[in-house]
Design a protein around this motif. Structure first.
Motif, PDB file in Angstrom:
ATOM      1  N   GLY A  30      79.980  51.970  59.489  1.00  0.00           N
ATOM      2  CA  GLY A  30      79.097  52.846  60.248  1.00  0.00           C
ATOM      3  C   GLY A  30      77.607  52.628  60.113  1.00  0.00           C
TER       4      GLY A  30
ATOM      5  N   SER B 159      83.955  51.401  61.708  1.00  0.00           N
ATOM      6  CA  SER B 159      84.083  52.847  61.893  1.00  0.00           C
ATOM      7  C   SER B 159      82.726  53.405  62.308  1.00  0.00           C
ATOM      8  CB  SER B 159      84.585  53.518  60.610  1.00  0.00           C
ATOM      9  OG  SER B 159      83.613  53.419  59.576  1.00  0.00           O
ATOM     10  N   LEU B 160      82.685  54.678  62.643  1.00  0.00           N
ATOM     11  CA  LEU B 160      81.468  55.291  63.183  1.00  0.00           C
ATOM     12  C   LEU B 160      80.795  56.186  62.147  1.00  0.00           C
ATOM     13  CD1 LEU B 160      82.691  56.259  66.765  1.00  0.00           C
ATOM     14  CD2 LEU B 160      81.457  54.212  66.046  1.00  0.00           C
ATOM     15  N   GLY B 161      79.467  55.991  61.985  1.00  0.00           N
ATOM     16  CA  GLY B 161      78.671  56.830  61.098  1.00  0.00           C
ATOM     17  C   GLY B 161      77.900  57.884  61.872  1.00  0.00           C
TER      18      GLY B 161
ATOM     19  N   GLU C 170      75.705  56.984  64.954  1.00  0.00           N
ATOM     20  CA  GLU C 170      76.372  56.622  66.199  1.00  0.00           C
ATOM     21  C   GLU C 170      76.465  57.790  67.178  1.00  0.00           C
ATOM     22  OE1 GLU C 170      75.997  53.528  64.466  1.00  0.00           O
ATOM     23  OE2 GLU C 170      77.682  54.332  63.334  1.00  0.00           O
TER      24      GLU C 170
ATOM     25  N   THR D  35      86.024  58.692  61.334  1.00  0.00           N
ATOM     26  CA  THR D  35      84.790  58.931  62.074  1.00  0.00           C
ATOM     27  C   THR D  35      83.982  60.067  61.436  1.00  0.00           C
ATOM     28  OG1 THR D  35      85.766  58.159  64.130  1.00  0.00           O
ATOM     29  CG2 THR D  35      83.862  59.619  64.326  1.00  0.00           C
ATOM     30  N   SER D  36      82.652  59.878  61.391  1.00  0.00           N
ATOM     31  CA  SER D  36      81.762  60.916  60.881  1.00  0.00           C
ATOM     32  C   SER D  36      81.935  62.214  61.656  1.00  0.00           C
ATOM     33  CB  SER D  36      80.304  60.456  60.994  1.00  0.00           C
ATOM     34  OG  SER D  36      79.410  61.527  60.786  1.00  0.00           O
TER      35      SER D  36
ATOM     36  N   HIS E 204      82.221  56.331  56.399  1.00  0.00           N
ATOM     37  CA  HIS E 204      80.775  56.216  56.256  1.00  0.00           C
ATOM     38  C   HIS E 204      80.200  57.093  55.147  1.00  0.00           C
ATOM     39  CE1 HIS E 204      76.680  55.380  57.394  1.00  0.00           C
ATOM     40  NE2 HIS E 204      76.426  56.672  57.518  1.00  0.00           N
TER      41      HIS E 204
END
Length: 241
Positions: free
Chosen positions: A50, A79-81, A84, A119-120, A160
């Protein structure tokens, strides 16, 4: 700016050794040296936990170029931080067009590993203006996390926020969690990080290897309003055996 190289070895019980590079918190900085270091180390795949976007400047040109360059050479998992939340739709579109394995609360199998991405919670809220350094990090999708933990194989979770490990992951059968976010605490005194979002003062999980199950990268960016102090950027390599 200095760049530390950190190596870890993980006994994953896989049939063939694999080497991963961890690219955390690049925040749209140029990645030329990072790429050359990775090429020189015969990496098999890339893990990105992320924050490729610079949410403060709403910029992503360098990061999107990075995704395209990396995927041409290495299988890349992301993966998403929390950053994002800015340009979310463009992140998703660019990652998919580049052939990146975007692990948005899902997992894939690779070389005997079960790689997942949590995901965050900020992305799920889609209200990035509420982010601040002292607010408790919003809860992620715990239903997916529990399902992932019940899967078989050696599980490597891109997550993240290291504070998620303490709250939600530690008591689950997830073999290795890889995080970023804390930027090494931004300032370090005698090796002690001073502050991390979601953890507060003198955070425990801002860098290093913890409990044999959590790796926290100090990240690769140096574009925060407060510059790094005794805290070089960090590129991590993990040998899975």
């Amino acid at each position: 700016m200095l760049l530390d190289i950190t190596d870890y070895k993980i006994n994953a019980g896989i049939p063939h050794k694999l080497r991963a590079a961890v690219i955390a918190d690049i925040h749209d900085e140029k990645f030329d040296r990072v790429y050359s270091e990775i090429k020189a180390r015969n990496v098999d795949f890339i893990l990105i936990p992320g924050d490729i976007i610079n949410g403060h400047r709403h910029s992503a040109v360098n990061s999107f170029e990075m995704l395209e360059v990396f995927q041409k050479t290495f299988p890349t998992f992301m993966s998403l931080g929390n950053h994002e939340t800015v340009g979310y739709n463009e992140v998703i579109k660019t990652a998919r067009n580049a052939g990146i394995e975007l692990l948005e609360d899902r997992s894939v199998r690779f070389g005997g590993l079960n790689i997942g991405g949590l995901t965050s919670g900020y992305v799920m809220e889609s209200e990035h203006l509420k982010q601040n350094h002292f607010r408790k990090t919003p809860e992620p999708r715990l239903d997916w996390l529990r399902r992932y933990a019940a899967e078989d194989g050696f599980k490597v979770l891109l997550c993240h926020h290291p504070e998620y490990y303490v709250r939600y992951v530690r008591n689950l059968p997830v073999d290795l969690t890889i995080s970023g976010h804390a930027h090494g605490g931004q300032w370090r005194v005698f090796g002690q990080p001073l502050f991390a979002p979601g953890q507060g003062l003198f955070p425990k999980y801002a860098q290093g290897f913890h409990e044999g199950r959590l790796i926290v990268s100090r990240g690769l960016a140096n574009n925060a309003p407060v510059p790094r102090f005794f805290n070089p950027r960090e590129l991590i390599f993990i040998d899975f055996e």
